[in-house]
Enzyme design. Structure first.
Site, PDB file in Angstrom:
ATOM      1  N   PHE A   1       0.840  -1.160   0.024  1.00 53.05           N
ATOM      2  CA  PHE A   1       0.085  -0.076   0.026  1.00 53.05           C
ATOM      3  C   PHE A   1       0.987   1.284   0.009  1.00 53.05           C
ATOM      4  O   PHE A   1       0.795   2.062  -0.893  1.00 53.05           O
ATOM      5  CB  PHE A   1      -0.979  -0.306   1.255  1.00 53.05           C
ATOM      6  CG  PHE A   1      -1.601   1.054   1.599  1.00 53.05           C
ATOM      7  CD1 PHE A   1      -2.096   2.029   0.747  1.00 53.05           C
ATOM      8  CD2 PHE A   1      -1.291   1.674   2.903  1.00 53.05           C
ATOM      9  CE1 PHE A   1      -3.005   3.212   1.290  1.00 53.05           C
ATOM     10  CE2 PHE A   1      -1.816   2.957   3.463  1.00 53.05           C
ATOM     11  CZ  PHE A   1      -2.513   3.699   2.706  1.00 53.05           C
ATOM     12  N   ILE A   2       1.868   1.479   0.984  1.00 53.45           N
ATOM     13  CA  ILE A   2       2.705   2.627   1.113  1.00 53.45           C
ATOM     14  C   ILE A   2       3.664   2.653  -0.009  1.00 53.45           C
ATOM     15  O   ILE A   2       3.827   3.724  -0.695  1.00 53.45           O
ATOM     16  CB  ILE A   2       3.170   2.836   2.497  1.00 53.45           C
ATOM     17  CG1 ILE A   2       2.198   2.843   3.352  1.00 53.45           C
ATOM     18  CG2 ILE A   2       4.090   4.010   2.438  1.00 53.45           C
ATOM     19  CD1 ILE A   2       2.597   2.877   5.005  1.00 53.45           C
TER      20      ILE A   2
ATOM     21  N   ASP B   1       9.287  -7.324  -4.222  1.00 53.28           N
ATOM     22  CA  ASP B   1       8.105  -7.671  -3.436  1.00 53.28           C
ATOM     23  C   ASP B   1       7.779  -8.952  -3.641  1.00 53.28           C
ATOM     24  O   ASP B   1       7.649  -9.506  -4.699  1.00 53.28           O
ATOM     25  CB  ASP B   1       7.020  -6.685  -3.685  1.00 53.28           C
ATOM     26  CG  ASP B   1       5.832  -6.669  -2.769  1.00 53.28           C
ATOM     27  OD1 ASP B   1       5.513  -5.460  -2.205  1.00 53.28           O
ATOM     28  OD2 ASP B   1       5.278  -7.763  -2.328  1.00 53.28           O
TER      29      ASP B   1
ATOM     30  N   GLY C   1       1.545  -7.256  -0.536  1.00 55.80           N
ATOM     31  CA  GLY C   1       1.375  -6.639  -1.629  1.00 55.80           C
ATOM     32  C   GLY C   1       0.647  -7.152  -2.572  1.00 55.80           C
ATOM     33  O   GLY C   1       0.160  -8.450  -2.342  1.00 55.80           O
TER      34      GLY C   1
ATOM     35  N   LEU D   1      10.622  -1.254   3.153  1.00 53.61           N
ATOM     36  CA  LEU D   1       9.385  -1.121   3.427  1.00 53.61           C
ATOM     37  C   LEU D   1       8.698  -2.571   3.652  1.00 53.61           C
ATOM     38  O   LEU D   1       7.521  -2.864   4.024  1.00 53.61           O
ATOM     39  CB  LEU D   1       8.404  -0.269   2.542  1.00 53.61           C
ATOM     40  CG  LEU D   1       8.130   1.176   2.763  1.00 53.61           C
ATOM     41  CD1 LEU D   1       9.671   1.873   2.788  1.00 53.61           C
ATOM     42  CD2 LEU D   1       7.358   1.718   1.763  1.00 53.61           C
TER      43      LEU D   1
ATOM     44  N   THR E   1      10.892 -12.668   8.671  1.00 53.19           N
ATOM     45  CA  THR E   1      10.789 -11.426   7.782  1.00 53.19           C
ATOM     46  C   THR E   1      11.388 -10.126   8.383  1.00 53.19           C
ATOM     47  O   THR E   1      12.274  -9.507   7.477  1.00 53.19           O
ATOM     48  CB  THR E   1       9.328 -10.985   7.130  1.00 53.19           C
ATOM     49  OG1 THR E   1       8.696 -12.286   6.731  1.00 53.19           O
ATOM     50  CG2 THR E   1       9.381 -10.184   5.979  1.00 53.19           C
TER      51      THR E   1
ATOM     52  N   TYR F   1       5.619  -8.575  16.923  1.00 48.61           N
ATOM     53  CA  TYR F   1       5.520  -7.304  15.933  1.00 48.61           C
ATOM     54  C   TYR F   1       6.526  -6.205  16.230  1.00 48.61           C
ATOM     55  O   TYR F   1       7.499  -5.726  15.556  1.00 48.61           O
ATOM     56  CB  TYR F   1       4.448  -6.977  15.275  1.00 48.61           C
ATOM     57  CG  TYR F   1       4.257  -5.937  14.168  1.00 48.61           C
ATOM     58  CD1 TYR F   1       5.243  -6.195  13.090  1.00 48.61           C
ATOM     59  CD2 TYR F   1       3.787  -4.838  14.358  1.00 48.61           C
ATOM     60  CE1 TYR F   1       5.271  -5.085  12.172  1.00 48.61           C
ATOM     61  CE2 TYR F   1       3.495  -3.904  13.162  1.00 48.61           C
ATOM     62  CZ  TYR F   1       4.250  -4.121  12.176  1.00 48.61           C
ATOM     63  OH  TYR F   1       4.442  -3.028  11.070  1.00 48.61           O
TER      64      TYR F   1
END
Ligand code: UDP
Length: 339
Positions: A11-12, A31, A36, A76, A95, A149
């Site tokens: 998104f960003i 990506d 995504g 990102l 990740t 997280y």
């Protein structure tokens, strides 16, 4: 300039790619499409200055090659969204920690500036709002999944800042607060796209808990503008900077506002946290950034009104629904045009 965006189909990332292309830059994205989507960048794929690789940041050779091609790296790529984190903690940790380490390592070899996206989640359950970048981080116990997280992103920050201190790798760390806008998916639990979809479908708008918890919602275009200003600011190197707005709204208030802006007849329902997430889930009551540092470094403070943001998100969902309906009816339509 040439830029690599890890997580560029998110998104960003996709909004950032769009802004860079618009100002004449060259963009590479990496990506793995885990959160995504091709849909986010479909409109960019034929652009001559846009290059994409659907692969993982764990692919060390590809990552090094792309870092070498670029002047600046926007990192990102991360497992995002509370629901995803609660459901897939192993992937979140791998990740976020291993991936960041690989990015920093590759960038360090060529001394490329790394812009690292962290999150307001690192402030944890601190109630000392507005959150100052130097404030203590208050995390819950390791037996409660959601904190993995925050812990993983805090470790990412330590890693990035250590590369700066020890190896003189230029890094900028930002903590993104609730960022919203067209193309954000509700699939991973994000509240605004969920509410808008529910309102447009006439389904119950699901407020978790009492709805008295609050958030500050920042337009993704403002987030991107802040990011682009920061990378042009040498004083931002080696710093941690909040990006967001400090206008608070309760989640219950947001539900009413979405309902009103979309002229929906959806009922607003309240769902206990343990039903929405998992037993023992702890939510943050308030999450407000202090924006003085951002403003001091960039002269910029996000200010898009929430009504306007919500209207754009509604328009985006409506456009997608129209395109989907036309497809289902057998008509040939282009994919929903980007904002
Ligand atoms: N939330 C909600 N209904 C939903 C999704 C989320 O009430 O359908 C709540 C959630 O519990 C939290 C707030 O909205 O209090 C913001 O959630 P989000 O996941 O968007 O962001 P974060 O919790 O990371 O700030």
């Amino acid at each position: 300039m040439r830029y690599l965006i890890t997580g560029g189909a998110g998104f960003i990332g996709s909004h950032l790619a769009e802004a860079l292309l618009a100002r004449g830059d060259e963009v590479f994205i990496l990506d793995d499409l885990s959160t995504g989507s091709v849909e986010n960048i479909r409109h960019l794929k034929t652009h001559e200055r846009f290059h994409y690789c659907f692969d993982s940041i764990m692919n060390r050779h590809l990552l090094s090659e792309l870092v070498d091609e670029s002047d600046i790296v926007f990192h990102l790529a991360a497992a995002v969204g509370v629901r995803l984190i609660v459901e897939s903690p192993v992937r979140t940790l791998e990740t976020n920690v291993e991936g960041t380490q690989l990015v920093l390592e590759a960038a360090s070899k060529k001394n490329k500036l790394v812009f690292m996206a962290s999150t307001s989640e690192v402030y944890g359950k601190s109630d000392r709002v507005p959150f100052h970048e130097e404030a203590d981080l208050v995390l819950g116990p390791t037996t409660i999944g959601r904190w993995s997280y925050a812990a993983s992103k805090a470790l990412d920050e330590f890693l990035a800042l250590s590369y700066w201190k020890e190896k003189k790798l230029p890094v900028i760390v930002v903590r993104l607060f609730n960022t919203v806008g067209p193309r954000q998916t509700g699939r991973y639990g994000m509240v605004l796209p969920n509410f808008v979809r529910q309102a447009l479908e006439g389904a119950p708008i699901t407020v978790y808990g009492t709805g008295r918890q609050s958030r500050c919602f920042c337009d993704v275009r403002d987030t991107v503008a802040a990011i682009l200003r920061l990378i042009g600011t040498s004083q931002a190197v080696g710093e941690v900077v909040n990006i967001g707005t400090d206008r608070e709204i309760s989640i219950e208030g947001l539900a009413h506002l979405v309902k009103q802006r979309s002229q929906s007849h959806s009922p607003i329902t309240y769902i206990p946290y343990e039903e929405a997430y998992e037993a023992g889930f702890e939510d943050m009551l308030r999450r407000v950034p202090l924006l003085d540092k951002l403003e001091r470094l960039t002269g910029f403070r996000p200010a898009t009104p929430l009504d306007e943001i919500i209207d754009r998100v509604i328009a985006h969902f409506q456009k997608r629904t129209d395109a989907g309906a036309a497809l289902a009816a057998g008509g040939i339509v282009a994919a929903a045009a980007p904002e």
